[in-house]
Design a protein around this motif. Structure first.
Motif, PDB file in Angstrom:
ATOM      1  N   ALA A 198       1.012  -1.277   0.095  1.00 15.58           N
ATOM      2  CA  ALA A 198       0.331   0.321  -0.002  1.00 15.58           C
ATOM      3  C   ALA A 198       1.023   1.729   0.421  1.00 15.58           C
ATOM      4  CB  ALA A 198      -0.732   0.265   1.064  1.00 15.58           C
ATOM      5  N   LEU A 199       2.019   1.319   0.239  1.00 15.68           N
ATOM      6  CA  LEU A 199       2.592   2.652   0.840  1.00 15.68           C
ATOM      7  C   LEU A 199       3.934   2.864  -0.235  1.00 15.68           C
ATOM      8  CD1 LEU A 199       4.654   2.793   4.441  1.00 15.68           C
ATOM      9  CD2 LEU A 199       3.215   4.172   3.344  1.00 15.68           C
ATOM     10  N   SER A 200       3.931   1.423  -0.959  1.00 18.97           N
ATOM     11  CA  SER A 200       5.111   1.126  -2.289  1.00 18.97           C
ATOM     12  C   SER A 200       3.568   2.299  -3.914  1.00 18.97           C
ATOM     13  CB  SER A 200       5.276  -0.153  -2.982  1.00 18.97           C
ATOM     14  OG  SER A 200       6.018  -0.480  -1.951  1.00 18.97           O
ATOM     15  N   LEU A 201       2.108   1.705  -2.831  1.00 23.18           N
ATOM     16  CA  LEU A 201       1.395   2.694  -4.177  1.00 23.18           C
ATOM     17  C   LEU A 201       1.083   3.870  -4.500  1.00 23.18           C
ATOM     18  CD1 LEU A 201      -0.845  -0.207  -4.465  1.00 23.18           C
ATOM     19  CD2 LEU A 201       0.871   0.194  -6.170  1.00 23.18           C
ATOM     20  N   PHE A 202       0.924   4.311  -3.042  1.00 24.41           N
ATOM     21  CA  PHE A 202       0.992   5.824  -2.337  1.00 24.41           C
ATOM     22  C   PHE A 202       2.596   6.702  -2.698  1.00 24.41           C
ATOM     23  CE2 PHE A 202      -2.427   4.585   0.499  1.00 24.41           C
ATOM     24  CZ  PHE A 202      -3.422   5.631   0.310  1.00 24.41           C
ATOM     25  N   ALA A 203       3.252   6.024  -2.439  1.00 26.71           N
ATOM     26  CA  ALA A 203       4.442   6.668  -3.476  1.00 26.71           C
ATOM     27  C   ALA A 203       5.004   6.919  -4.259  1.00 26.71           C
ATOM     28  CB  ALA A 203       5.995   5.791  -2.876  1.00 26.71           C
ATOM     29  N   VAL A 204       4.508   6.044  -5.635  1.00 22.66           N
ATOM     30  CA  VAL A 204       4.162   5.803  -6.720  1.00 22.66           C
ATOM     31  C   VAL A 204       3.014   6.819  -7.169  1.00 22.66           C
ATOM     32  CG1 VAL A 204       4.519   4.763  -8.841  1.00 22.66           C
ATOM     33  CG2 VAL A 204       5.266   3.549  -7.552  1.00 22.66           C
ATOM     34  N   LEU A 205       1.862   6.410  -6.994  1.00 23.40           N
ATOM     35  CA  LEU A 205       1.550   7.664  -7.718  1.00 23.40           C
ATOM     36  C   LEU A 205       1.462   9.359  -6.889  1.00 23.40           C
ATOM     37  CD1 LEU A 205      -1.934   5.060  -6.514  1.00 23.40           C
ATOM     38  CD2 LEU A 205      -0.695   6.288  -8.665  1.00 23.40           C
ATOM     39  N   ILE A 206       1.342   9.777  -5.732  1.00 20.32           N
ATOM     40  CA  ILE A 206       1.704  10.550  -4.545  1.00 20.32           C
ATOM     41  C   ILE A 206       3.215  11.785  -5.493  1.00 20.32           C
ATOM     42  CG2 ILE A 206       2.097  12.065  -2.890  1.00 20.32           C
ATOM     43  CD1 ILE A 206       0.821  10.290  -1.360  1.00 20.32           C
ATOM     44  N   MET A 207       4.213  11.237  -5.076  1.00 19.43           N
ATOM     45  CA  MET A 207       4.732  11.629  -6.157  1.00 19.43           C
ATOM     46  C   MET A 207       5.673  11.743  -7.745  1.00 19.43           C
ATOM     47  SD  MET A 207       7.826  12.916  -5.365  1.00 19.43           S
ATOM     48  CE  MET A 207       8.877  12.807  -3.963  1.00 19.43           C
ATOM     49  N   GLY A 208       4.624  11.073  -8.074  1.00 16.48           N
ATOM     50  CA  GLY A 208       4.628  10.881  -9.493  1.00 16.48           C
ATOM     51  C   GLY A 208       4.263  11.771 -10.124  1.00 16.48           C
ATOM     52  N   GLY A 209       2.718  12.139  -9.072  1.00 20.69           N
ATOM     53  CA  GLY A 209       2.298  12.732 -10.238  1.00 20.69           C
ATOM     54  C   GLY A 209       2.343  14.419  -9.075  1.00 20.69           C
ATOM     55  N   ALA A 210       2.705  15.140  -8.263  1.00 21.10           N
ATOM     56  CA  ALA A 210       3.379  15.636  -7.284  1.00 21.10           C
ATOM     57  C   ALA A 210       4.449  15.529  -8.948  1.00 21.10           C
ATOM     58  CB  ALA A 210       4.005  15.628  -6.172  1.00 21.10           C
TER      59      ALA A 210
END
Length: 377
Positions: free
Chosen positions: A356-368
């Protein structure tokens, strides 16, 4: 091998941080202050509840009962009154949180082998204190009753005949003494990491824009990803220093045991930092001023405290809030840090949270990063 532009930008960011010693001092002092405040104040361990006693018997039996309540550290025999009205007055004004009334003739009933009744009044205005006091008062009374029963049977030579129908043997794992600090201190790591990185990252980017230096950086040969990494790297270092400070203080001051792999904890903390830094970077693309960035960061951080399981158990929340908590990255990191520190579990037991944290990291950092690049373009 080394990117000279990136190294220069990181060096420039460190110099800029060091030129603001007050903010830097707060960056390291605030986690320690929060550790002391929350470590000591945010606790569910209720001890030394002030107790007022109205002993109308004044017999050896009543004194033995009071000694039983005094021996348990749940109550502090603060007042000894001579009337029911005095007992009520002390509880009404909050001087005492519980009251014990021993009726006249209590000792005669006990020595005569009959049943004696006592009254225990609890101030229910604070449910946490009241619940603990109620459970403790009941258990102490039951233990004292069992002791008296065994004494009576012993006098009759029948002590061996007393066998309870059910024997419950309890065992508490991971935190045998149920110390709240063992539960709260590891969670502070996640809370402070999120607060620091989100706020500092959001304001750092906006500060460049307010001062007009972001335009100077844009016209240089620095690529957008280099600017992003260069701005975020110093705060990663600061976050890890703060994390190690909290761990050291937790072990040395609160005696919190670290039962798991510290290297795994640091690795997963880095994964969590990618998420929080991405949030700060995203906020920086939305805010036009530092004040606006701080308010936006607080708007995100405050719900995270309540929906992550930091203070309140998620299972006790309404179903809607439980569903909302799945969108909070801090929820998963708190499970990770408590699992490693308290339970000593490995990565295999924490795999759902890691995914779950890996998915958050990819989505949030990628979008930012995409939004940050567009703002620069």
């Amino acid at each position: 091998m080394f990117n000279p532009r990136l190294i220069s930008l990181i060096r420039k960011e460190f110099i800029q941080i060091l030129r603001d010693p007050r903010t830097l001092a707060l960056t390291f002092a605030m986690p320690v202050a929060q550790l002391f405040l929350l470590g000591y104040a945010a606790t569910n361990d209720v001890r030394n509840v002030p107790l007022v006693v109205f002993d109308q018997d004044k017999s050896p039996s009543s004194r033995a009962l009071l000694d039983a309540y005094r021996a348990a550290d749940y109550f502090r025999l603060e007042y000894d009154v001579n009337s029911e009205s005095d007992l009520r007055r002390l509880i009404d004004r909050g001087s005492a949180r519980a009251g014990l009334t021993i009726p006249p003739g209590y000792g005669d009933l006990i020595t005569g082998g009959r049943t004696a009744q006592i009254a225990f009044v609890i101030d229910g205005s604070d449910p946490t204190v009241a619940g603990t006091a109620l459970a403790a008062a009941t258990l102490i009374g039951q233990a004292n009753s069992t002791r008296l029963t065994l004494e009576r049977l012993g006098l009759r030579g029948q002590a061996g005949a007393f066998q309870p129908p059910i024997e419950v043997r309890t065992q508490v794992w991971y935190n045998p003494d149920l110390v709240s600090a063992y539960y709260m201190i590891p969670a502070l790591i996640g809370l402070i990491l999120q607060f620091l990185t989100v706020v500092l990252t959001a304001t750092a980017i906006v500060r460049e824009r307010e001062r007009g230096t972001i335009e100077q950086l844009i016209v240089t040969p620095i690529r957008p990803w280099e600017l992003m990494v260069g701005k975020l790297s110093p705060y990663v270092v600061i976050a890890f220093i703060d994390m190690l400070l909290i761990l050291a203080a937790g072990v040395l001051i609160f005696n919190v045991p670290i039962n798991g792999d510290l290297g795994l904890l640091l690795l997963l903390a880095a994964l969590f930092l990618v998420t929080t830094l991405g949030l700060g970077l995203f906020i920086s693309t939305l805010a036009g001023t530092q004040q606006e960035a701080i308010i936006t960061a607080l708007f995100f951080n405050l719900p995270s405290i309540f929906l992550s399981g930091f203070f309140f158990p998620l299972a006790a929340m309404p179903q809607v809030l439980q569903w909302a908590s799945y969108a909070i990255p801090l929820r998963y990191f708190l499970i990770i840090v408590r699992g490693i520190v308290l339970k000593g579990v490995g990565a295999e037991a924490l795999m759902p949270e890691i995914i779950a944290l890996s998915l958050f990291a990819v989505l949030i950092m990628g979008g930012a990063a995409l939004r940050f690049r567009k703002r620069l373009d």
